[in-house]
Scaffold this motif. Structure first.
Motif, PDB file in Angstrom:
ATOM      1  N   GLU A  10       0.822  -1.212   0.000  1.00 41.68           N
ATOM      2  CA  GLU A  10       0.000   0.000   0.000  1.00 41.68           C
ATOM      3  C   GLU A  10       0.856   1.261   0.000  1.00 41.68           C
ATOM      4  N   ILE A  11       1.979   1.227   0.693  1.00 41.75           N
ATOM      5  CA  ILE A  11       2.890   2.373   0.696  1.00 41.75           C
ATOM      6  C   ILE A  11       3.509   2.564  -0.684  1.00 41.75           C
ATOM      7  N   VAL A  12       4.058   1.493  -1.242  1.00 46.42           N
ATOM      8  CA  VAL A  12       4.700   1.574  -2.560  1.00 46.42           C
ATOM      9  C   VAL A  12       3.684   1.958  -3.633  1.00 46.42           C
ATOM     10  N   ALA A  13       2.458   1.492  -3.495  1.00 48.55           N
ATOM     11  CA  ALA A  13       1.415   1.755  -4.492  1.00 48.55           C
ATOM     12  C   ALA A  13       1.090   3.237  -4.628  1.00 48.55           C
ATOM     13  N   THR A  14       1.481   4.058  -3.655  1.00 52.03           N
ATOM     14  CA  THR A  14       1.173   5.495  -3.717  1.00 52.03           C
ATOM     15  C   THR A  14       2.199   6.298  -4.506  1.00 52.03           C
ATOM     16  N   VAL A  15       3.280   5.654  -4.937  1.00 50.93           N
ATOM     17  CA  VAL A  15       4.326   6.365  -5.683  1.00 50.93           C
ATOM     18  C   VAL A  15       3.764   6.778  -7.047  1.00 50.93           C
ATOM     19  N   THR A  24      -0.621   6.535 -10.210  1.00 54.16           N
ATOM     20  CA  THR A  24       0.439   5.901  -9.426  1.00 54.16           C
ATOM     21  C   THR A  24       1.026   4.747 -10.227  1.00 54.16           C
ATOM     22  N   ILE A  25       2.144   4.227  -9.733  1.00 50.54           N
ATOM     23  CA  ILE A  25       2.761   3.098 -10.428  1.00 50.54           C
ATOM     24  C   ILE A  25       1.864   1.866 -10.345  1.00 50.54           C
ATOM     25  N   GLU A  26       1.042   1.792  -9.320  1.00 53.07           N
ATOM     26  CA  GLU A  26       0.098   0.670  -9.252  1.00 53.07           C
ATOM     27  C   GLU A  26      -1.026   0.851 -10.273  1.00 53.07           C
ATOM     28  N   GLN A  27      -1.588   2.059 -10.356  1.00 55.48           N
ATOM     29  CA  GLN A  27      -2.652   2.314 -11.329  1.00 55.48           C
ATOM     30  C   GLN A  27      -2.171   2.093 -12.758  1.00 55.48           C
ATOM     31  N   LEU A  28      -0.911   2.404 -13.017  1.00 63.08           N
ATOM     32  CA  LEU A  28      -0.348   2.233 -14.351  1.00 63.08           C
ATOM     33  C   LEU A  28       0.019   0.773 -14.631  1.00 63.08           C
ATOM     34  N   GLY A  29       0.069  -0.038 -13.593  1.00 64.53           N
ATOM     35  CA  GLY A  29       0.379  -1.451 -13.772  1.00 64.53           C
ATOM     36  C   GLY A  29       1.865  -1.756 -13.756  1.00 64.53           C
ATOM     37  N   ILE A  30       2.664  -0.805 -13.301  1.00 62.75           N
ATOM     38  CA  ILE A  30       4.115  -0.986 -13.237  1.00 62.75           C
ATOM     39  C   ILE A  30       4.510  -1.795 -12.002  1.00 62.75           C
ATOM     40  N   LEU A  31       3.796  -1.611 -10.891  1.00 63.66           N
ATOM     41  CA  LEU A  31       4.102  -2.322  -9.652  1.00 63.66           C
ATOM     42  C   LEU A  31       3.644  -3.765  -9.762  1.00 63.66           C
ATOM     43  N   THR A  43      11.781  -6.496  -1.032  1.00 62.63           N
ATOM     44  CA  THR A  43      12.060  -6.572  -2.460  1.00 62.63           C
ATOM     45  C   THR A  43      10.801  -6.127  -3.201  1.00 62.63           C
ATOM     46  N   VAL A  44      10.971  -5.183  -4.117  1.00 65.66           N
ATOM     47  CA  VAL A  44       9.870  -4.662  -4.918  1.00 65.66           C
ATOM     48  C   VAL A  44      10.180  -4.966  -6.379  1.00 65.66           C
ATOM     49  N   ASP A  45       9.220  -5.565  -7.077  1.00 63.57           N
ATOM     50  CA  ASP A  45       9.363  -5.842  -8.504  1.00 63.57           C
ATOM     51  C   ASP A  45       8.523  -4.853  -9.292  1.00 63.57           C
ATOM     52  N   ILE A  46       9.140  -4.248 -10.308  1.00 62.72           N
ATOM     53  CA  ILE A  46       8.432  -3.325 -11.191  1.00 62.72           C
ATOM     54  C   ILE A  46       8.710  -3.717 -12.638  1.00 62.72           C
ATOM     55  N   THR A  47       7.795  -3.369 -13.507  1.00 60.48           N
ATOM     56  CA  THR A  47       7.953  -3.640 -14.941  1.00 60.48           C
ATOM     57  C   THR A  47       7.803  -2.319 -15.688  1.00 60.48           C
ATOM     58  N   PRO A  48       8.784  -1.958 -16.506  1.00 60.59           N
ATOM     59  CA  PRO A  48       8.685  -0.698 -17.253  1.00 60.59           C
ATOM     60  C   PRO A  48       7.624  -0.785 -18.344  1.00 60.59           C
TER      61      PRO A  48
END
Length: 171
Positions: A10-15, A24-31, A43-48
């Motif tokens: 939830e914290i990371v999702a607010t970036v 946010t990176i969650e709304q964009l589907g990057i998280l 560990t956080v995984d992201i996809t560009p």
């Protein structure tokens, strides 16, 4: 107090996305994922949005900074390239936020419609004949430039209201 993996997510999702700060990176589907190891290491995984996305360094730094604000200092942000990001991963509220801020979201697509392998039954394919203007809703629009303010957007203009707008490219 941060106590669970869900709290951390939830914290990371607010970036916010640095190139599209209205989502946010969650709304964009990057998280993609947030995990906590036995020692408390996160560990956080992201996809560009595409493999050469210049915003990834800023996103990594923003994730680390956001977690540090909550006392989490042992963080690793990993880039996952497979499966490749798709505009299908933009959440409904992310699409609404883009449109609300004058950016036309991509049409809903399916993996099959882009020649990618699907792991489930074939889904209907939306056929977008035009991009609707996020300002007035008119479908009478045209692409001005395939390249917009960022590599993942194209510049369009509405023939009805004459307003230019960004359109997130379907990937």
């Amino acid at each position: 107090m941060v106590t669970t993996t869900q709290d951390l997510r939830e914290i990371v999702a607010t970036v916010p996305d640095p190139e599209l700060p209205v989502v946010t990176i969650e709304q964009l589907g990057i998280l993609r994922d947030v995990r906590v190891g036995p020692s408390g290491h996160v560990t956080v995984d992201i996809t560009p949005t595409y493999s050469g996305c210049p915003a990834m360094d800023a996103i990594r730094a923003d994730i680390v900074a956001r977690l540090a604000e909550h006392g989490i200092h042992s963080v690793d942000v990993r880039t996952e390239l497979a499966p490749a990001w798709t505009t299908d991963w933009i959440t409904p509220d992310g699409r609404a936020a883009l449109e609300e801020h004058g950016i036309a979201p991509p049409g809903r697509d399916t993996l099959l419609s882009r020649g990618r392998k699907s792991h489930g039954p074939a889904a209907p394919i939306d056929l977008t004949l035009s991009v609707r203007c996020p300002h007035c809703g008119s479908p009478d629009t045209r692409e001005l430039s395939r390249f917009g303010s960022t590599a993942c957007k194209a510049l369009w203009v509405c023939r009805a209201c004459q307003e230019p707008f960004d359109h997130v490219k379907a990937l």
